[in-house]
Scaffold this motif. Structure first.
Motif, PDB file in Angstrom:
ATOM      1  N   LYS A 298       0.824  -1.195   0.000  1.00  0.00           N
ATOM      2  CA  LYS A 298       0.000   0.000   0.000  1.00  0.00           C
ATOM      3  C   LYS A 298       0.865   1.255   0.000  1.00  0.00           C
ATOM      4  O   LYS A 298       1.858   1.344   0.702  1.00  0.00           O
TER       5      LYS A 298
ATOM      6  N   ASP B 145      -2.490   4.866  -3.500  1.00  0.00           N
ATOM      7  CA  ASP B 145      -3.617   3.947  -3.536  1.00  0.00           C
ATOM      8  C   ASP B 145      -4.922   4.609  -3.108  1.00  0.00           C
ATOM      9  O   ASP B 145      -5.995   4.168  -3.485  1.00  0.00           O
ATOM     10  N   GLN B 146      -4.862   5.651  -2.300  1.00  0.00           N
ATOM     11  CA  GLN B 146      -6.080   6.255  -1.794  1.00  0.00           C
ATOM     12  C   GLN B 146      -6.487   7.495  -2.574  1.00  0.00           C
ATOM     13  O   GLN B 146      -7.532   8.053  -2.330  1.00  0.00           O
TER      14      GLN B 146
ATOM     15  N   ASN C  44     -10.117   7.811  -4.067  1.00  0.00           N
ATOM     16  CA  ASN C  44     -11.293   7.684  -3.222  1.00  0.00           C
ATOM     17  C   ASN C  44     -11.304   8.809  -2.187  1.00  0.00           C
ATOM     18  O   ASN C  44     -10.468   8.841  -1.285  1.00  0.00           O
TER      19      ASN C  44
ATOM     20  N   ASP D 196     -11.422   7.704   1.537  1.00  0.00           N
ATOM     21  CA  ASP D 196     -10.145   7.254   2.085  1.00  0.00           C
ATOM     22  C   ASP D 196      -9.233   8.439   2.392  1.00  0.00           C
ATOM     23  O   ASP D 196      -8.560   8.467   3.428  1.00  0.00           O
TER      24      ASP D 196
ATOM     25  N   GLN E  81      -7.708   2.618   2.836  1.00  0.00           N
ATOM     26  CA  GLN E  81      -8.326   2.043   1.657  1.00  0.00           C
ATOM     27  C   GLN E  81      -9.565   1.266   2.083  1.00  0.00           C
ATOM     28  O   GLN E  81      -9.461   0.269   2.806  1.00  0.00           O
ATOM     29  N   ASN E  82     -10.716   1.780   1.680  1.00  0.00           N
ATOM     30  CA  ASN E  82     -12.008   1.154   2.007  1.00  0.00           C
ATOM     31  C   ASN E  82     -12.183   0.934   3.508  1.00  0.00           C
ATOM     32  O   ASN E  82     -12.642  -0.125   3.936  1.00  0.00           O
TER      33      ASN E  82
END
Length: 122
Positions: free
Chosen positions: A43, A47-48, A51, A54, A83-84
């Motif tokens: 990660k 990655d965020q 979103n 996030d 993440q989520n």
């Protein structure tokens, strides 16, 4: 004398050009290595970025950690990746107490469902 200066200038230009090429090759290799690392499910903050939830979760966790005056500079600078609803904490901290406190803070933030504490005591 003029020929000697021209020759030296030509050698210097060629050398600096080769150094530039070597730096470009090294930079490209580093980018390739980074892409390889990122595709192995490690990660990263990138990655965020897709979103907003996030990103907001990370902001709230960071805000709470930075507001705690009992934490060291190392602890306040841990990497926070969301993440989520899963929050991953990475980086050095000064003590086990700090490691636990950062995890507790992350758990207390609304929206943080799972906390993965990968911090290390320095």
């Amino acid at each position: 004398m003029n020929t000697k200066i021209k020759w030296i200038s030509a050698v210097l230009i060629a050398t600096s050009f080769n150094v530039g090429l070597a730096n470009d090759r090294e930079h490209t290799a580093n980018q390739t290595n980074q892409k390889t690392i990122n595709t192995t499910n490690q990660k990263t903050a990138e990655d965020q970025m897709m979103n907003a939830n996030d990103t907001e979760l990370t902001r709230r966790v960071r805000e709470q950690i930075v507001a705690d005056n009992s934490l060291s500079v190392n602890a306040k600078n841990v990497k926070i990746i969301s993440q989520n609803g899963r929050v991953t904490l990475k980086g050095p901290v000064d003590s086990t107490q700090e490691r636990n406190k950062i995890e507790t803070i992350a758990k207390s933030v609304s929206g943080a469902k799972i906390i993965v504490n990968e911090t290390v005591v320095k």
